[in-house]
Design an enzyme around this catalytic site. Sequence first.
Site, PDB file in Angstrom:
ATOM      1  N   HIS A 138      18.124  99.506 -66.962  1.00 19.66           N
ATOM      2  CA  HIS A 138      16.780  99.068 -67.332  1.00 19.66           C
ATOM      3  C   HIS A 138      16.282  99.824 -68.563  1.00 19.66           C
ATOM      4  CE1 HIS A 138      12.582  97.727 -66.160  1.00 19.66           C
ATOM      5  NE2 HIS A 138      12.307  98.760 -66.932  1.00 19.66           N
ATOM      6  N   GLU A 139      16.396 101.151 -68.543  1.00 18.03           N
ATOM      7  CA  GLU A 139      15.900 101.949 -69.663  1.00 18.03           C
ATOM      8  C   GLU A 139      16.703 101.693 -70.931  1.00 18.03           C
ATOM      9  OE1 GLU A 139      13.046 103.133 -69.455  1.00 18.03           O
ATOM     10  OE2 GLU A 139      12.900 102.985 -67.282  1.00 18.03           O
ATOM     11  N   HIS A 152       9.432  94.277 -71.099  1.00 13.59           N
ATOM     12  CA  HIS A 152       9.508  93.640 -69.788  1.00 13.59           C
ATOM     13  C   HIS A 152       9.269  92.139 -69.914  1.00 13.59           C
ATOM     14  CE1 HIS A 152       8.240  97.821 -68.307  1.00 13.59           C
ATOM     15  NE2 HIS A 152       9.541  97.684 -68.106  1.00 13.59           N
ATOM     16  N   HIS A 161      15.597  98.684 -72.793  1.00  5.12           N
ATOM     17  CA  HIS A 161      14.492  99.026 -73.694  1.00  5.12           C
ATOM     18  C   HIS A 161      15.044  99.599 -75.002  1.00  5.12           C
ATOM     19  CE1 HIS A 161      11.439  98.030 -70.858  1.00  5.12           C
ATOM     20  NE2 HIS A 161      11.561  99.104 -70.096  1.00  5.12           N
TER      21      HIS A 161
END
Length: 200
Positions: free
Chosen positions: A163-164, A173, A167
């Site tokens: 997830h990070e 998101h 980014h």
Amino acid sequence: MALVTASLMAAEIEPPEPVHKGLYFDLDVIKQSGADLSLWSPDNEENPWEASGLLEGDIMIAKVDDLRNVIRDEDKYWPNGVVPYYIAKDHFSQEERSRIRSALKEINDSTCVVIREFQKGDEDFVKIKGNATGCWSYIGRKRGGQVVNLQAPACLRKGTVIHEFLHVLGFHHQHSSHDRDSFIDIHWENIRPGEKGYTL
């Protein structure tokens, strides 16, 4: 054999301190806010990145010019889709570093992106640290190096690491997308005051 040796040598090179390393590292202040994740366990109902106290929980921004679902500023793209990284050895155990590498390998195996160990000469890179509170990242490439923070134990789950790094690759998101209302229904009454965020 030569490739293995070269890979091991590359892993020993530590990058300089990143230029972009977060806006605040005052753990006492953040702990008072309830965002500290050092005691988090898988039994907690809240996702760790939701409790980091940043924009939408885990997005570190210096200014509000990054607010799109996927960045369009080509200066923030990683050249040739290559993202150099370094894991701060004094922040993670060997087992924790292996867990992080396993998550990054999944991105490599599933995409055309290459996330590889930092090498001498890399000017832009990600330094993975765990000494600040929460799970967080900047959006896209920041010149001069940047931090991804993964506070143990909460942020070391495979999905959280991936997830990070999404980014890092330039993704916000999905629920903040300008066209999100065409795909999801938002129950505004269930959102805490002050947490409604933004629409891109």
